[in-house]
Design an enzyme around this catalytic site. Structure first.
Site, mmCIF file in Angstrom:
data_model
loop_
_atom_site.group_PDB
_atom_site.id
_atom_site.type_symbol
_atom_site.label_atom_id
_atom_site.label_comp_id
_atom_site.label_asym_id
_atom_site.label_seq_id
_atom_site.Cartn_x
_atom_site.Cartn_y
_atom_site.Cartn_z
ATOM 1 N N PRO A 174 38.984 49.637 33.215
ATOM 2 C CG PRO A 174 38.662 51.732 32.261
ATOM 3 C CD PRO A 174 38.039 50.372 32.370
ATOM 4 C CB VAL A 175 42.505 49.586 37.879
ATOM 5 C CG1 VAL A 175 42.666 49.405 39.379
ATOM 6 C CG2 VAL A 175 42.761 48.263 37.173
ATOM 7 C CG ASP A 221 30.986 48.131 42.392
ATOM 8 O OD1 ASP A 221 30.038 48.924 42.448
ATOM 9 O OD2 ASP A 221 32.165 48.478 42.186
ATOM 10 C CB ALA A 247 38.036 54.064 36.394
ATOM 11 N N GLY A 248 35.573 53.477 38.918
ATOM 12 C CA GLY A 248 34.120 53.432 39.088
ATOM 13 C C GLY A 248 33.427 52.481 38.125
ATOM 14 C CB ALA A 262 32.893 43.718 41.633
HETATM 15 O O1 PMV Z 1 33.502 53.522 42.535
HETATM 16 P P1 PMV Z 1 32.561 52.386 42.312
HETATM 17 O O2 PMV Z 1 31.910 52.343 41.001
HETATM 18 O O3 PMV Z 1 33.111 51.095 42.731
HETATM 19 O O4 PMV Z 1 31.271 52.652 43.159
HETATM 20 C C1 PMV Z 1 31.258 52.991 44.466
HETATM 21 C C2 PMV Z 1 29.877 53.278 44.861
HETATM 22 C C3 PMV Z 1 29.752 53.801 46.268
HETATM 23 O O5 PMV Z 1 28.374 53.994 46.492
HETATM 24 C C4 PMV Z 1 30.472 55.124 46.420
HETATM 25 C C5 PMV Z 1 30.315 52.817 47.268
HETATM 26 C C6 PMV Z 1 29.523 51.544 47.397
HETATM 27 O O6 PMV Z 1 30.081 50.605 47.960
HETATM 28 O O7 PMV Z 1 28.356 51.474 46.997
#
Ligand code: PMV
Length: 308
Positions: free
Chosen positions: A96-97, A147, A99-100, A105
């Site tokens: 999922p885009v 990531d 969405a963490g 990456a």
């Molecule tokens: O939203 P994600 O899973 O791509 O993670 C971001 C994590 C942060 O710590 C908020 C940002 C980062 O670059 O580490």
């Protein structure tokens, strides 16, 4: 023709603080993948086909800061290729885009690998990681690099910005249920907001980051020693601090509470926050109950992954 894939990832502990030099723990999620396939083409030029995001374009028509274009151009410039062969770069992803789950990456890593292999000059992993980090900047502004590191090496990582990659041992495998709020929340905006707030109240934010730092180190010891019972409470503590950092949201909090009520040992948001995913530590026999509770509380998708 060349194909390559890269998995998704979740951050177990330490998001946001990691941007400021503190450690974070992240693991790959192999249930979801980004795949790139590069094939010769009869059309002139370098074409990008990414049906997930409804993109069909020739490379030169993409904006200079488009992450897919940047990934492709970076391969050509790294390999010193001035006249790229006519080809199509086909990208598909089940991640999922926004969405963490590291979709940006993973797509970059898959493209860098597939295209460099297609050109018969596969790039070494360290270089793929470094190039994916440069492309992450287009997605995230000032990313920590977590990531691209987890996605490239596909192993659990104890990540500290600027330090060599450090993987960690999982003594006893454990199960994580991932609940997606369905709310799209670009990490870049949340990271920028946190930076503004940190500038306004540096002492308060440094204290919160230091608390997260302690949680991450304890969590690593817990995972390496296999004494799993401490991990759930550490997740709950980390979530409470993320709430104070203002990166949670009503949807995330609802899913976190639902998971805990359904018997999860702990739960927290994962990644940039304000949307995207939350994670819960769940005994294998309770995953079904927790998944159902998450759907009832509004989750749009639930994934179950074993960290080992
Ligand atoms: O939203 P994600 O899973 O791509 O993670 C971001 C994590 C942060 O710590 C908020 C940002 C980062 O670059 O580490």
């Amino acid at each position: 023709m060349s194909s390559a894939s890269a998995p998704g990832k979740i951050i177990l502990f330490g998001e946001h603080a990691v941007v400021y030099g503190h450690p974070a723990l992240a693991v790959p999620v192999t249930q979801v993948q980004a795949t790139a396939t590069v094939a010769q083409s009869s059309r002139r030029g370098v074409w990008i086909e990414a049906p997930n995001i409804e993109l069909s374009s020739e490379l030169s028509d993409l904006a200079p800061d488009h992450p897919l274009g940047a990934a492709i151009r970076s391969v050509f410039s790294t390999l010193g290729i001035d006249r790229p062969p006519a080809c199509t770069v086909y990208i598909q992803s089940t991640i999922p885009v926004a969405a963490g789950l590291g979709s940006g990456a993973a797509v970059s890593v898959a493209v860098l690998r597939a295209l460099s292999s297609f050109l018969d000059r596969p790039l070494p992993e360290d270089q793929v990681n470094q190039m994916a980090f440069e492309i992450e900047k287009l997605h995230h502004g000032s990313p920590s690099g977590i990531d691209n590191t987890v996605v490239t090496f596909a192993r659990p990582v104890y990540f500290v910005k600027g330090r060599p990659i450090e993987t960690f041992r999982v003594a006893v495998p454990f199960t994580i249920v991932i609940g997606d709020t369905g709310v799209s929340s670009p990490t870049k905006a949340v990271v920028e907001d946190v930076r503004k707030a940190w500038k306004a109240e540096p002492d308060q934010f440094e204290k919160m980051f230091a608390s997260i730092d302690r949680i991450v180190k304890r969590a690593r010891r817990t995972i390496e020693s296999g004494e799993g019972t401490a991990l759930g409470p550490l997740m709950n503590k980390n979530h409470a601090i993320l709430q104070q950092l203002t990166v949670s949201s009503p949807e995330l909090d609802r899913l976190v509470s639902a998971a805990r009520s359904a018997g999860a040992e702990g739960a927290k948001l994962s990644g940039g926050g304000r949307g995207g995913n939350m994670i819960a530590l769940v005994q294998p026999e309770r995953t079904e109950k927790v998944s159902q509770a998450l759907y009832q509380a509004g989750a749009k998708r639930v994934l179950i992954t074993t960290v080992s």
